[in-house]
Design an enzyme around this catalytic site. Structure first.
Site, PDB file in Angstrom:
ATOM      1  N   ASP A  25      40.707  39.551  48.557  1.00  0.00           N
ATOM      2  CA  ASP A  25      41.125  38.743  47.399  1.00  0.00           C
ATOM      3  C   ASP A  25      41.547  39.254  46.257  1.00  0.00           C
ATOM      4  O   ASP A  25      42.001  38.943  45.002  1.00  0.00           O
ATOM      5  CB  ASP A  25      39.424  37.769  47.159  1.00  0.00           C
ATOM      6  N   VAL A  26      40.314  40.388  45.896  1.00  0.00           N
ATOM      7  CA  VAL A  26      40.497  41.254  44.810  1.00  0.00           C
ATOM      8  C   VAL A  26      42.913  41.630  44.621  1.00  0.00           C
ATOM      9  O   VAL A  26      43.187  41.916  43.961  1.00  0.00           O
ATOM     10  CB  VAL A  26      40.172  43.044  44.828  1.00  0.00           C
TER      11      VAL A  26
END
Lengths: 99, 466
Positions: free
Chosen positions: B393-394
């Site tokens: 996600d990052v």
């Protein structure tokens, strides 16, 4: 309001500013040790526990303060030691211990 | 028992000294070169505060105090020595709980002692002792639940039920009513339901928060443990407690805000987010289907070996696979070939603030190779290969350019700006947020599927033979 309370509130207010100033200078690199290290500092409640456990004449108060003393000491000893263990690992490139 | 006893004034001076040590200790944490000594300075302050407290004339039950200190040390020291670095969030959660619990107990004992005294108690002592009992209780039980979730003794998934918010509000109201009753009547009894309600509230407060949001929870509990200490300081008129507790409160508060910002959410959203959560319809935003390009260790090794600049993007998946040491070997091998290797660390890369830095430091990665998000992001355009290991996600560009995405607004590492991207991933499962990552479908991205540790080890061998 007595003078003692005013004094304590003054210290509290200044400590809030000082705390935010100091903490905002700690790099994200060290945020985990910051957390465990400040955590150990919050174990300063240990002095309160010593005072109550060591001076109270009530069995119940002694018992409560004794448990508090054990918890606070775990907080202090565990917190400082684990922080030291982490900070020991942070090394610069080519520094000793860097195989 | 001791031949001498310092006056109260002398002991208070020792507390001032301790407070100064704490301030200096934290100041020295602003650089990794002085940090270790900073921690020792803080510890020395603590030692002085404890030692001088023992000399107070009124402290005369030495066997009890000595037993408490010894027992605490015997329990705390081995835990600190043996805990795995990956388990640091659990450890800190437990330590938070211990501090909060201690503050609640000291405050309760003080209330028990003071309440029956003739005459009315000063309002500030009353308020402070009840606040300390309340906040300390919440910290204790909340930390235990956080520990259980992180240690996977219970499921990390949010626990929700109907009318949860109403139930939480009711429990908190009960706690506050008990506090008011205790304050007005000065009856010892009221502290029992007060602490009981605080403990229940602590549990209710943490159970709806999911495993991925634990970094915020730990920071919040850290702040609470500090605040309960401050309140206890007001009860005991102890400046060392007030200053020490405030520093911790400030640290917990700042880290809470920082973590929430790094997730692109408000603190309220993290804490109350599980309530009335909108289910994300799978595949609405950016669907990643068959368009991903799989690659082999040999191909990646060639890319890496002939690159000028490589940035490694570690996520918690790397720690789960215990691949930190292999990643470091890979970096060593590349540096031998004069490749510039850096690590890009997202603030929520681990399970608590700064966690990934500790995990890499443990694997002997020098800290001057660790770059925080704001420092590395402008440099991605000059990076030849971005190697994403166990992060998802990052690195998701949807957070930047798709307003419909649930993670829209979360600051990310601009991995997609690099000239080429290699993603090490077990499978095509989406990340924590349960959303697809368009980065994987980007034509310049290649996927290396498999266990992170196995894949990195294969890369090390492959680079050696290039």
């Amino acid at each position: 309001m007595d003078a003692e309370l005013i004094g304590s509130l003054t210290i509290f207010a200044l400590a809030v500013f000082l705390g935010f100033e100091l903490i905002s200078r700690v790099p994200t690199l060290l945020h985990t040790p910051l957390m465990s290290g400040t955590n150990a500092i919050s174990g300063i409640i240990v002095v309160g526990a010593i005072l109550v456990a060591g001076s109270s004449d009530s069995r119940l108060e002694q018992t409560l303060a004794f448990v508090a003393l054990v918890l606070a000491t775990i907080n202090v000893v565990g917190g400082f030691l684990v922080t030291d263990r982490m900070l020991e690992m942070f090394r610069r490139r080519g520094a000793e211990g860097d195989e | 028992m001791v031949a001498f006893a310092f006056s109260e004034n002398t002991v208070n001076l020792a507390y001032v000294f301790a407070a100064v040590c704490f301030v200096f200790g934290i100041k020295m944490l602003s650089s990794p070169t002085t940090a270790r000594w900073g921690n020792r300075v803080s510890a020395a302050g603590m030692l002085v505060a404890v030692a001088f407290t023992l000399t107070l004339a009124e402290v005369d039950r030495y066997w009890l105090v000595a037993a408490g200190l010894a027992l605490g040390a015997v329990l705390g020291a081995p835990a600190a020595r043996l805990v795995k670095m990956t388990a640091m969030p659990q450890m800190v959660a437990l330590l938070n709980g211990a501090g909060g619990g201690a503050a609640a107990l000291v405050a309760s004992a003080e209330f028990h002692r003071l309440a029956p005294l003739p005459g009315d108690l000063p309002a500030d002592t009353l308020v402070a002792s009840l606040a300390s009992a309340l906040i300390g209780g919440v910290t204790l039980s909340g930390s235990i639940v956080a520990f259980a979730k992180l240690q996977e003794l219970v499921s990390g998934r949010p626990v929700t039920f109907q009318h949860q918010q109403a139930a939480n509000a009711a429990v908190l109201a009960v706690a506050l009513l008990c506090a008011v009753a205790a304050g007005l009547t000065e009856e010892r009894f009221w502290v029992v339901p007060l602490v009981g309600a605080a403990l229940v509230f602590g549990v209710l407060f943490v159970i709806p928060i999911g495993g991925a949001d634990m970094p915020v929870v730990i920071a919040v509990l850290n702040a609470f443990s500090g605040l309960s200490g401050v309140a206890a300081g007001f009860v005991l008129d102890n400046n060392a407690l007030i200053i020490g507790g405030t520093l911790v409160g400030a640290s917990g508060t700042l880290l809470t805000l920082l973590m929430a910002r790094a997730m692109g959410r408000s603190v309220a959203n993290v804490v109350f987010g599980a309530f009335g959560q909108v289910a994300v319809a799978p595949g609405t935003a950016a669907t990643v289907d068959g368009a991903v390009r799989a690659t082999t260790p040999d191909d990646v090794a060639v890319m890496l070996a002939y690159a000028k600049r490589v940035v490694i993007v570690p996520g918690y998946g790397l720690a789960v696979a215990q691949a930190q040491h292999d990643v470091r070997k890979l970096a060593d091998e590349l540096e031998r070939r004069r490749v510039d290797v850096r690590y890009a660390i997202h603030p929520v890369a681990g399970r608590m603030p700064g966690h990934m830095n500790v995990l890499l430091a443990e694997a002997n990665v020098p800290y001057d190779q660790l770059y925080e998000m704001d420092r590395i992001n402008p440099e991605f355009e000059q990076v030849d290969v971005a190697l994403v290991v166990g992060a998802n996600d990052v690195t998701n560009p949807a957070a930047r350019n798709e307003p419909g995405s649930p993670i829209y607004g979360m600051p990310i590492l601009d991995v997609d700006h690099a000239k080429s991207v290699v993603v090490l991933k077990r499978s095509m499962n989406p990340g924590f947020a349960g959303i697809d990552n368009p980065l994987y479908a980007d034509p310049k991205t290649a996927m290396l599927f498999g266990d992170a540790k196995v894949s990195v080890a294969a890369l090390v061998d492959a680079v050696k033979s290039v």
